[in-house]
Design an enzyme around this catalytic site. Structure first.
Site, mmCIF file in Angstrom:
data_model
loop_
_atom_site.group_PDB
_atom_site.id
_atom_site.type_symbol
_atom_site.label_atom_id
_atom_site.label_comp_id
_atom_site.label_asym_id
_atom_site.label_seq_id
_atom_site.Cartn_x
_atom_site.Cartn_y
_atom_site.Cartn_z
ATOM 1 N N LYS A 1 0.863 -1.191 0.000
ATOM 2 C CA LYS A 1 0.000 0.000 0.000
ATOM 3 C C LYS A 1 0.895 1.236 0.000
ATOM 4 O O LYS A 1 0.719 2.176 0.764
ATOM 5 C CB LYS A 1 -0.927 -0.028 1.220
ATOM 6 C CG LYS A 1 -2.079 0.979 1.154
ATOM 7 C CD LYS A 1 -3.080 0.681 0.061
ATOM 8 C CE LYS A 1 -4.239 1.683 0.119
ATOM 9 N NZ LYS A 1 -5.162 1.538 -1.031
ATOM 10 N N ASP B 1 -5.249 -3.634 -2.195
ATOM 11 C CA ASP B 1 -6.687 -3.735 -2.442
ATOM 12 C C ASP B 1 -6.971 -4.179 -3.873
ATOM 13 O O ASP B 1 -7.855 -5.015 -4.113
ATOM 14 C CB ASP B 1 -7.422 -2.424 -2.109
ATOM 15 C CG ASP B 1 -6.675 -1.188 -2.561
ATOM 16 O OD1 ASP B 1 -5.488 -1.276 -2.889
ATOM 17 O OD2 ASP B 1 -7.289 -0.099 -2.572
#
Length: 365
Positions: free
Chosen positions: A192, A226
């Site tokens: 991330k 994600d």
């Protein structure tokens, strides 16, 4: 075939049943294993005052290789878990979890064949935490405000997320070396870094630097975590070896297991430079312990990984072929798999499944 001494930690809950089933299968497959049994888990804590006695650690160190059943983490004792303690004490910095489709297991896909490589020592699982309302938490909150790092509510509990160059180099290099050794084509780093620029950003930057050492031999790409999860659900076949920081790897490995039939068939290993501990991914399931309902597949497939590690490749593959044959036949499967497949056929007991698997292994002779 050599004789090997292995530390066996049966654990508790269903671990006692799945470990016993695993021992029977390993013997039937032809492995010459001397088991040194050691204790760990909640039941052990009741007797000894600790869920992980020093004697158990020493047994693993002595034999270098161990396999464990699931262990219940005691509630309210301040002891995080047997797994975490083993990883830290033995510096088992790699969590290795192969994910493979198995016909008849109720998976959503029939073409999954990937390996998750999870960093085991850092990230939010490092255990650097500050309790809400504590003096240390208040000092940290003030420090962050004074440094212009951000405002934290005074009623916050705080966890620190350390990611180092050293640990990232180790885990990413392990992923590439695993890919080379096992004929894999690509390593993907999940992160991330678009948001956490100084932790995940460091992970990504370091992964890219390590990847340069393997240019022309193994492909490399990266995915934001994600987006990775979305793409896993859409088309898991696009991934080969995937390397993660600790927390993401924990979550993604369970997601991946769900795509191929669940935790009941998911093997795993925790590996360091000196020691290796193999284990089923699932928990101790105390609600069905002692009822002969447990699915021993994950423990048995973890034993196959252990046999690979010991150099007993043919015996390991004999076990895997037997497992695939039992699942493909479909007549002797445990309740979790019946549920996953939507089958109304009677659930097999742990013992019945084990005996069917031993028969399938012997049929290969």
């Amino acid at each position: 075939m050599a004789q090997h001494t292995v530390t066996l930690i049966p654990g508790d809950g269903i671990g006692l049943e799945t470990s016993a089933a695993m021992q029977r299968v390993v013997e039937a497959a032809g492995a010459d294993i001397v088991w040194e049994v050691a204790e760990a888990g909640a039941a052990c804590a009741e007797k000894t005052g600790t869920p992980l006695p020093d004697e158990t650690i020493e047994a693993v160190k002595r034999n270098k290789v161990a396999i464990k059943g699931p262990c219940t983490t005691p509630v309210g004792t301040g002891f995080r878990s047997v797994n975490v303690a083993l990883r830290k004490t033995l510096d088992l910095y790699v969590c290795l979890r192969p994910v493979l489709s198995m016909p008849g297991a109720g998976g959503r896909y029939d073409d999954v064949d990937l390996v998750i490589v999870r960093e085991n020592s850092e990230d939010l699982y490092a255990g650097v935490e500050f309790e809400e309302g504590s003096e240390a938490a208040s000092k940290l909150i003030k420090f962050c405000e004074d440094e212009g790092a951000g405002v934290i509510r005074p009623d916050s509990g705080i966890s620190i997320k350390p990611i180092s160059i050293t640990a990232t180099q180790n885990i990413v290099r392990y992923a590439f070396e695993y890919a080379l050794k096992h004929g894999r084509k690509k390593v993907t780093a999940a992160h991330k870094a678009n948001i956490m620029k100084y932790s995940d950003g460091l992970f990504l930057r370091t992964a890219r630097e390590v990847a340069k050492e393997y240019e022309g031999r193994v492909e490399f790409d990266d995915r934001i975590i994600d987006a990775f999860c979305m793409n896993m659900v859409i088309d898991p076949a696009q991934f080969d070896v995937v390397v993660f920081p600790n927390l993401y790897g924990d979550i993604a490995s369970d997601l991946a297991a769900g795509l191929v039939g669940g935790l009941g068939i998911a093997p795993g290993a925790n590996i360091g430079k000196e020691y290796a501990v193999f284990e089923a991914v699932h928990g101790s399931a105390p609600d069905i312990a002692g009822q002969n309902k447990a699915n021993p597949t994950a423990e048995i497939m973890s034993a196959a990984m252990m046999l690979d590690h010991l150099g007993e490749l043919e015996i390991a593959e004999r076990i895997r072929r037997g497992v695939r044959a039992v699942y493909a036949d479909g007549s002797v499967l445990t309740g979790d798999i019946r549920k996953a497949t939507g089958s109304s056929a009677p659930a097999a007991s742990c013992t019945e499944f084990t005996e069917a698997l031993i028969a399938a292994i012997k049929d290969q002779a």
